[in-house]
Design an enzyme around this catalytic site. Structure first.
Site, PDB file in Angstrom:
ATOM      1  N   GLU A  35      45.258  63.944  14.236  1.00  0.00           N
ATOM      2  CA  GLU A  35      44.191  64.908  13.934  1.00  0.00           C
ATOM      3  C   GLU A  35      42.963  64.657  14.815  1.00  0.00           C
ATOM      4  OE1 GLU A  35      44.436  66.018   9.271  1.00  0.00           O
ATOM      5  OE2 GLU A  35      44.380  63.862   9.704  1.00  0.00           O
ATOM      6  N   SER A  82      21.761  32.643  31.159  1.00  0.00           N
ATOM      7  CA  SER A  82      22.862  31.952  30.502  1.00  0.00           C
ATOM      8  C   SER A  82      22.278  31.066  29.408  1.00  0.00           C
ATOM      9  CB  SER A  82      23.646  31.114  31.509  1.00  0.00           C
ATOM     10  OG  SER A  82      22.778  30.216  32.173  1.00  0.00           O
ATOM     11  N   LYS A 115      30.442  33.241  19.209  1.00  0.00           N
ATOM     12  CA  LYS A 115      30.351  33.470  20.661  1.00  0.00           C
ATOM     13  C   LYS A 115      31.641  34.162  21.115  1.00  0.00           C
ATOM     14  CE  LYS A 115      29.089  31.130  24.962  1.00  0.00           C
ATOM     15  NZ  LYS A 115      30.235  31.567  25.771  1.00  0.00           N
ATOM     16  N   ARG A 136      26.582  41.751  33.622  1.00  0.00           N
ATOM     17  CA  ARG A 136      25.557  40.713  33.785  1.00  0.00           C
ATOM     18  C   ARG A 136      25.418  40.296  35.247  1.00  0.00           C
ATOM     19  NH1 ARG A 136      25.521  35.203  34.327  1.00  0.00           N
ATOM     20  NH2 ARG A 136      23.624  34.163  33.603  1.00  0.00           N
ATOM     21  N   LYS A 286      20.312  30.906  17.550  1.00  0.00           N
ATOM     22  CA  LYS A 286      19.045  31.423  18.065  1.00  0.00           C
ATOM     23  C   LYS A 286      17.939  31.193  17.043  1.00  0.00           C
ATOM     24  CE  LYS A 286      21.430  35.219  20.431  1.00  0.00           C
ATOM     25  NZ  LYS A 286      21.679  36.672  20.458  1.00  0.00           N
ATOM     26  N   LYS A 310      29.677  24.816  22.051  1.00  0.00           N
ATOM     27  CA  LYS A 310      30.989  25.076  22.651  1.00  0.00           C
ATOM     28  C   LYS A 310      32.064  24.297  21.903  1.00  0.00           C
ATOM     29  CE  LYS A 310      31.524  26.837  26.381  1.00  0.00           C
ATOM     30  NZ  LYS A 310      31.909  28.210  26.777  1.00  0.00           N
ATOM     31  N   CYS A 404      62.757  19.620  49.943  1.00  0.00           N
ATOM     32  CA  CYS A 404      62.348  20.861  49.278  1.00  0.00           C
ATOM     33  C   CYS A 404      63.498  21.385  48.423  1.00  0.00           C
ATOM     34  CB  CYS A 404      61.949  21.901  50.325  1.00  0.00           C
ATOM     35  SG  CYS A 404      61.597  23.529  49.614  1.00  0.00           S
ATOM     36  N   CYS A 407      64.565  25.223  50.109  1.00  0.00           N
ATOM     37  CA  CYS A 407      65.205  25.364  51.429  1.00  0.00           C
ATOM     38  C   CYS A 407      65.903  24.085  51.886  1.00  0.00           C
ATOM     39  CB  CYS A 407      64.189  25.817  52.467  1.00  0.00           C
ATOM     40  SG  CYS A 407      62.967  24.544  52.892  1.00  0.00           S
ATOM     41  N   CYS A 427      60.271  28.449  54.863  1.00  0.00           N
ATOM     42  CA  CYS A 427      60.784  28.269  53.496  1.00  0.00           C
ATOM     43  C   CYS A 427      60.539  29.532  52.672  1.00  0.00           C
ATOM     44  CB  CYS A 427      60.084  27.078  52.853  1.00  0.00           C
ATOM     45  SG  CYS A 427      60.454  26.867  51.103  1.00  0.00           S
TER      46      CYS A 427
END
Length: 663
Positions: A35, A82, A115, A136, A286, A310, A404, A407, A427
């Site tokens: 709708e 920041s 955060k 930013r 804050k 953090k 390796c 190869c 390779c």
């Protein structure tokens, strides 16, 4: 008739915005998706038939308009700073002590909010109409992505009041939307996004607004740096105002009287973070009172009245199902553990790198081990440790190869490196990785040529080296599974556009060992053309600041290879540009080539980003820290401690009044 049409258009807009708000902001829809789509389609059809009634605040703007050529740069009149980080309770208590001391308030009121792990945006409204949405960027200069911002359904195109206001917040993608998007990309043979943050940022930086319009992005506001005619006295009152204006507010914002309560809140969400429908990587705290915020002010980088707690890197336990060797574009043989899939920090982790043989031995990782893994910086998966107590005795040590695995050529340690390298330039594994690197964003930036497409083209024998990309034909692509005429045309168009890239992007794309993006820019600036660089000797290269003997030797060795000469001939024949733009040529100011410059303070006529671009275009390197190696320090208003340090070290200081002469 025209008045009837106008009334119908206005009524439809009002109805659509009402239901949009119910669905995306209040999470309480009253009508079905079908709708809602029918109402939107009716409005779009009317606006197309009667373009005189189109409006920038129409909900039809949310479906995305015509693709853009590029994003204009915009300056943030109030810098988007920041936040200082705290990684422990002690960090939060130290912050509280500083705030209390400098405000003379023993118990200041704080607001704590989750955060959100996304992309910071600045939204500007005039008379209540959204007129600009910007990223930013570096904090002083961002990109104007208004057409893309309008596709985010939880961002009002028109506020409930006719205010002139700037609102900042975080655009993000939910975990569920991220999983759906990556599933769709996998079905199309495209590389997945690493995490929801990258998906949100990548979506909003698409030049075609129709792409983010399909990607179910969301938005939470977190600050009001500017408002005309209203008197907000606290952050918490600003949050209430944002809700009244029509924004969706994060429901977990809380006001606290003590730092102890804030710490409890942080600990609570550190435990509960995985239960949220979106990713968070910490808590922002804050000072609530705006007068106290103003009293504390800010440094050149961070406000003194806020801090980000953090979370530690998220860890998980998994089992090592296998260990194998990945061969990179420079031949590096890197041990990779294949894990039982486990979800960490927004994505499902199936593999983790062990970097080299020494680390593999040091951590003693074996096939069948139970291990603790985490995302370093919540980005790169790594094995933290083995759960030795969980060993059964059936675990198998990994036998490191002497050649390796792809190869079968000889593998060597070059110049006593910890890394073992395949020395065969032909390779196949190296070739594929070189093509993937060549087409990446920082190199030739070929949209649509990701890992899976490269694998498909390589396995069908259509490409063997980076130059083969430019010889692909539409009929070859159209016949491949997952390709049609349109997708083939899009890829070929992206390939054609990449031919115009400046020399520095081509040079970085060639994947010369030890030559990163910055070194490629310095070399392109100095030599101007690939032909000139190919003739350079080691002593020519080491004259350039930041180009050391090891890198110089690597560059000269690369251009001595017959394989390289064949590659360059094919690229030239295809019409790939090998020259740096004239405005960046060293003739503009050779005296700045290779110099180290630090910028501090603010300038009347330039943003920091503009200054950086101008200086780097002249061959200098802009760094953030003042040291004895710094050549020039550009000083604007409110320079902070960098000026003092420059004076102590006896460095050359360029005042704003001398800036034009310097440039």
């Amino acid at each position: 008739m025209s008045k009837d049409i106008q009334k119908k258009v206005e009524a439809l807009r009002e109805k659509i915005e009402y239901h949009n708000h119910r669905y995306y902001v209040l999470d309480a829809p009253e009508i079905s998706d079908q709708e809602f789509d029918a109402l939107m389609n009716e409005l779009i059809e009317l606006e197309q038939t009667y373009p005189e009634y189109q409006s920038p605040d129409s909900p039809s703007q949310r479906v995305g308009g015509e693709p853009l050529d590029k994003f204009p740069r915009v300056s943030h009149e109030i810098p988007m700073l920041s936040l200082e980080n705290a990684e422990s309770q002690k960090g939060l208590l130290d912050f509280h002590q500083r705030v209390s001391k400098n405000t003379q308030k023993t118990d200041p009121v704080y607001v704590a909010e989750l955060k959100i792990d996304g992309l910071a945006l600045s939204l500007r409204y005039e008379q209540g109409i959204l007129v600009r949405g910007a990223t930013r960027g570096d904090g002083t200069t961002g990109e104007d992505i208004t057409p893309n911002v309008k596709t985010v359904r939880s961002i009002p195109l028109k506020l409930s009041k006719p205010l002139d206001i700037e609102i900042r917040g975080e655009a993000f993608m939910s975990k569920a939307s991220f999983e759906r998007l990556n599933q769709e990309k996998a079905e199309r043979g495209e590389d997945p996004f690493a995490n929801p943050r990258n998906a949100a940022a990548g979506s909003l930086r698409q030049l075609d607004p129709k792409i983010p319009a399909k990607r179910d992005l969301d938005f939470f506001p977190y600050s009001v740096p500017y408002i005309r005619g209203e008197n907000l006295d606290s952050h918490y009152s600003a949050v209430k105002e944002l809700k009244d204006l029509g924004f969706k507010i994060n429901p977990y914002i809380r006001k606290f009287e003590t730092m102890e309560e804030v710490i409890s809140y942080c600990e609570e969400w550190q435990e509960k973070r995985t239960k949220l429908p979106y990713e968070i990587d910490g808590v922002v705290i804050k000072l609530n009172d705006y007068n106290l915020q103003q009293q504390l002010g800010a440094t050149s980088k961070n406000p003194r009245w806020a801090i980000a707690y953090k979370f530690p890197a998220e860890q998980a336990e998994s089992q090592v199902n296998n260990i194998f060797i990945n061969v990179g574009r420079t031949g590096a043989l890197t041990p990779v553990v294949e894990l039982e899939p486990v979800r960490i920090a927004g994505s499902t982790v199936k593999r983790a790198s062990l970097h080299n043989e020494d680390i593999l031995r040091q951590k003693d990782v074996r096939i069948g081990d139970r291990v603790i893994i985490q995302k370093a910086g919540d980005i790169i998966p790594e094995v933290v440790k083995v759960k030795e107590e969980a060993r059964t005795g059936h675990e198998q040590p990994f036998v490191y190869p002497e050649s390796c695995p792809v190869c079968k050529s000889e593998a060597k340690r070059i110049n006593d490196e910890a890394i073992l390298r395949c020395i065969n330039p032909g390779c196949p594994a190296q070739a594929k990785e070189r093509i993937i690197h060549f087409s990446s964003r920082d190199a030739m930036d070929i949209e649509g040529l990701g890992e899976k497409v490269v694998e498909k083209l390589y396995s069908h024998g259509l490409i063997k080296d980076v130059a083969d990309i430019y010889y692909l034909a539409k009929n070859e692509l159209s016949n491949l599974e997952g390709f049609g005429d349109k997708s083939a045309e899009n890829l070929l168009q992206a390939i054609e556009e990449s031919k115009k890239n400046p020399f520095n992007k081509l040079l970085y794309g060639l994947g010369i060992r030890l030559v990163g993006k910055r070194a490629a820019q310095l070399l392109a600036f100095e030599f101007e053309h690939l032909d000139n660089l190919m003739k350079a000797q080691i002593e020519d290269l080491t004259k350039i600041n930041d180009i050391g003997p090891r890198m110089a030797t690597s560059i000269v060795s690369f251009f001595q290879l017959e394989h390289t000469h064949n590659l360059i001939r094919k690229l030239k024949k295809a019409g790939v540009n090998m020259k740096e733009p004239t405005e960046q040529n060293k003739s503009s100011d050779p005296s700045l080539t290779g110099k180290l410059v630090v910028i501090t303070g603010t300038f009347d006529n330039y943003t920091r980003r503009e200054l950086t671009d101008l200086i780097e275009a002249k061959g200098a390197k802009v760094t953030s820290n003042v040291s004895s190696n710094t050549d020039f320090v550009l000083v604007g208003a409110n320079p902070g401690s960098k000026r003092d340090k420059a004076q102590d070290l006896g460095l050359t200081i360029i005042e704003e009044s001398d800036l034009e002469d310097f440039l």
